[in-house]
Design an enzyme around this catalytic site. Structure first.
Site, PDB file in Angstrom:
ATOM      1  N   GLY A   1       0.777  -1.226   0.000  1.00 24.99           N
ATOM      2  CA  GLY A   1       0.000   0.000   0.000  1.00 24.99           C
ATOM      3  C   GLY A   1       0.813   1.282   0.000  1.00 24.99           C
ATOM      4  O   GLY A   1       0.252   2.364   0.181  1.00 24.99           O
TER       5      GLY A   1
ATOM      6  N   ILE B   1       0.947   6.445   4.638  1.00 21.27           N
ATOM      7  CA  ILE B   1       1.023   5.751   5.925  1.00 21.27           C
ATOM      8  C   ILE B   1       1.920   4.518   5.812  1.00 21.27           C
ATOM      9  O   ILE B   1       2.762   4.267   6.685  1.00 21.27           O
ATOM     10  CB  ILE B   1      -0.379   5.354   6.403  1.00 21.27           C
ATOM     11  CG1 ILE B   1      -1.169   6.606   6.802  1.00 21.27           C
ATOM     12  CG2 ILE B   1      -0.311   4.359   7.563  1.00 21.27           C
ATOM     13  CD1 ILE B   1      -2.629   6.346   7.120  1.00 21.27           C
TER      14      ILE B   1
ATOM     15  N   ASP C   1      -1.298  -5.632  -7.975  1.00 25.87           N
ATOM     16  CA  ASP C   1      -2.663  -5.142  -8.071  1.00 25.87           C
ATOM     17  C   ASP C   1      -3.512  -6.198  -7.372  1.00 25.87           C
ATOM     18  O   ASP C   1      -3.614  -7.328  -7.842  1.00 25.87           O
ATOM     19  CB  ASP C   1      -3.058  -4.991  -9.541  1.00 25.87           C
ATOM     20  CG  ASP C   1      -4.500  -4.551  -9.733  1.00 25.87           C
ATOM     21  OD1 ASP C   1      -5.285  -4.632  -8.760  1.00 25.87           O
ATOM     22  OD2 ASP C   1      -4.860  -4.146 -10.853  1.00 25.87           O
ATOM     23  N   VAL C   2      -4.097  -5.845  -6.227  1.00 23.16           N
ATOM     24  CA  VAL C   2      -4.771  -6.858  -5.412  1.00 23.16           C
ATOM     25  C   VAL C   2      -6.012  -7.437  -6.084  1.00 23.16           C
ATOM     26  O   VAL C   2      -6.576  -8.416  -5.597  1.00 23.16           O
ATOM     27  CB  VAL C   2      -5.141  -6.322  -4.013  1.00 23.16           C
ATOM     28  CG1 VAL C   2      -3.891  -6.053  -3.198  1.00 23.16           C
ATOM     29  CG2 VAL C   2      -6.029  -5.093  -4.101  1.00 23.16           C
TER      30      VAL C   2
ATOM     31  N   ILE D   1      -4.493  -0.490   2.257  1.00 25.71           N
ATOM     32  CA  ILE D   1      -5.143  -0.277   0.964  1.00 25.71           C
ATOM     33  C   ILE D   1      -6.604   0.077   1.180  1.00 25.71           C
ATOM     34  O   ILE D   1      -7.303  -0.582   1.951  1.00 25.71           O
ATOM     35  CB  ILE D   1      -5.094  -1.552   0.093  1.00 25.71           C
ATOM     36  CG1 ILE D   1      -3.663  -2.073  -0.051  1.00 25.71           C
ATOM     37  CG2 ILE D   1      -5.686  -1.290  -1.286  1.00 25.71           C
ATOM     38  CD1 ILE D   1      -3.599  -3.427  -0.725  1.00 25.71           C
TER      39      ILE D   1
ATOM     40  N   TYR E   1     -17.306  11.265   5.229  1.00 25.94           N
ATOM     41  CA  TYR E   1     -16.604   9.995   5.062  1.00 25.94           C
ATOM     42  C   TYR E   1     -17.480   8.997   4.305  1.00 25.94           C
ATOM     43  O   TYR E   1     -16.974   8.061   3.675  1.00 25.94           O
ATOM     44  CB  TYR E   1     -16.193   9.436   6.425  1.00 25.94           C
ATOM     45  CG  TYR E   1     -15.065   8.435   6.345  1.00 25.94           C
ATOM     46  CD1 TYR E   1     -13.868   8.743   5.704  1.00 25.94           C
ATOM     47  CD2 TYR E   1     -15.186   7.176   6.917  1.00 25.94           C
ATOM     48  CE1 TYR E   1     -12.831   7.822   5.628  1.00 25.94           C
ATOM     49  CE2 TYR E   1     -14.156   6.249   6.860  1.00 25.94           C
ATOM     50  CZ  TYR E   1     -12.984   6.587   6.214  1.00 25.94           C
ATOM     51  OH  TYR E   1     -11.960   5.667   6.141  1.00 25.94           O
TER      52      TYR E   1
ATOM     53  N   LYS F   1     -15.036   0.561   6.344  1.00 27.82           N
ATOM     54  CA  LYS F   1     -14.033   0.415   7.403  1.00 27.82           C
ATOM     55  C   LYS F   1     -14.593  -0.370   8.594  1.00 27.82           C
ATOM     56  O   LYS F   1     -13.858  -1.077   9.283  1.00 27.82           O
ATOM     57  CB  LYS F   1     -13.535   1.784   7.853  1.00 27.82           C
ATOM     58  CG  LYS F   1     -12.639   2.490   6.843  1.00 27.82           C
ATOM     59  CD  LYS F   1     -11.332   1.758   6.607  1.00 27.82           C
ATOM     60  CE  LYS F   1     -10.376   2.603   5.776  1.00 27.82           C
ATOM     61  NZ  LYS F   1      -9.087   1.906   5.508  1.00 27.82           N
TER      62      LYS F   1
ATOM     63  N   THR G   1      -2.451  12.734   3.418  1.00 36.22           N
ATOM     64  CA  THR G   1      -1.892  11.837   2.416  1.00 36.22           C
ATOM     65  C   THR G   1      -2.663  11.994   1.107  1.00 36.22           C
ATOM     66  O   THR G   1      -3.747  12.567   1.072  1.00 36.22           O
ATOM     67  CB  THR G   1      -1.990  10.374   2.885  1.00 36.22           C
ATOM     68  OG1 THR G   1      -3.380  10.026   3.032  1.00 36.22           O
ATOM     69  CG2 THR G   1      -1.287  10.186   4.230  1.00 36.22           C
TER      70      THR G   1
ATOM     71  N   ALA H   1      -4.174   9.672  -0.546  1.00 38.15           N
ATOM     72  CA  ALA H   1      -5.437   8.926  -0.469  1.00 38.15           C
ATOM     73  C   ALA H   1      -6.490   9.727   0.274  1.00 38.15           C
ATOM     74  O   ALA H   1      -7.651   9.792  -0.141  1.00 38.15           O
ATOM     75  CB  ALA H   1      -5.202   7.588   0.208  1.00 38.15           C
TER      76      ALA H   1
END
Length: 251
Positions: A11, A18, A62-63, A90, A153, A160, A191, A193
């Site tokens: 990631g 992070i 690439d997951v 990620i 969010y 999450k 960051t 992201a």
């Protein structure tokens, strides 16, 4: 405190992510590091981090690509023969779904967010398990929006929440093999992201104003926590979400 340990960190987006802070902290504590990059386009941003931590391996990942994911763990087995810790950092959601209301999130957007942000942890844990024959640690990165509603969010809150629940279930399933599974929950960090979150500046200002420490957490501090959690100092810590947000989550 990590001398001799072998860790895969997934990631890293650039030097300010992070995962980069975690890689540097674990390397400074003595660990050998393997890093991944998402695509050839992103490799140039990850390369400086790999050099800084003297990474033993820098591999494409690439997951969403099963063959590529399996190839990473094959490389690790060939190079090290084992894995002591895995850090999963990620998360992704299509912009139109991230910026909209939860009730308006598309089926496709929700599926994508859950697959990349949550199920990828399950896939990586499954492949890491046989390489942690004598025990190990799996870490992921969450956010307080998993527990409380955080303005803007949006759908990433439920995503999450699923990630933190997954951590708890994995900790129970893998615990008999002495594999610990934990999440870190940093406060808002500047960051790349995080910048995709709508009105992110407001989250930053709120954290500074209301966190008991009245400041933002740093990437270096998150890295230090990751190094502690994968070390033997935290050998009894599993199934936990560790907040590192200056106390903001209690307010």
């Amino acid at each position: 405190m990590l001398r001799g340990k072998k860790g895969l960190i997934v990631g890293v987006a650039n030097d300010h992510s992070i995962a980069a802070g975690c890689a540097k902290a674990c390397h400074a504590a003595g660990a050998d590091i393997a890093l991944t990059y998402q695509s050839e386009k992103s490799r140039r941003f990850v390369q400086p981090v790999a050099e800084a931590v003297e990474a033993d391996l820098l591999l494409p990942l690439d997951v969403t690509d099963s063959a590529q994911t399996e190839a990473v763990f094959t490389e690790i087995e060939d190079r090290w023969g084992r894995l002591d810790f895995l850090l999963h950092s990620i998360a992704y959601c299509p912009r139109e779904d991230l910026h909209g209301r939860v009730v308006d999130c598309s089926r496709e957007g929700f599926a994508t967010a859950m697959d990349i942000s949550v199920h990828s942890l399950i896939r990586l844990a499954r492949l890491a398990e046989p390489l942690m024959a004598t025990g190990g640690t799996i870490l992921t990165v969450s956010y307080h929006g998993a527990e409380k509603v955080v303005d803007h969010y949006n759908i990433m809150g439920p995503v999450k929440a699923a990630l933190e629940s997954t951590v708890r279930y994995l900790s129970v399933e893998l615990g008999p093999k002495n594999i610990r599974v934990n999440a870190m929950s940093p406060g808002p960090l500047e960051t790349r992201a995080a910048s995709g979150i709508d009105h992110f500046d407001a989250l930053i200002d709120d954290a500074k104003a209301h966190a008991p420490l009245h400041r933002l957490t740093t990437i270096e501090e998150v890295g230090a926590l990751s190094a502690c959690l994968v070390s033997d100092f935290a050998r009894s810590v599993s199934g936990n979400t560790a907040y590192i947000d200056g106390g903001h989550h209690v307010v």
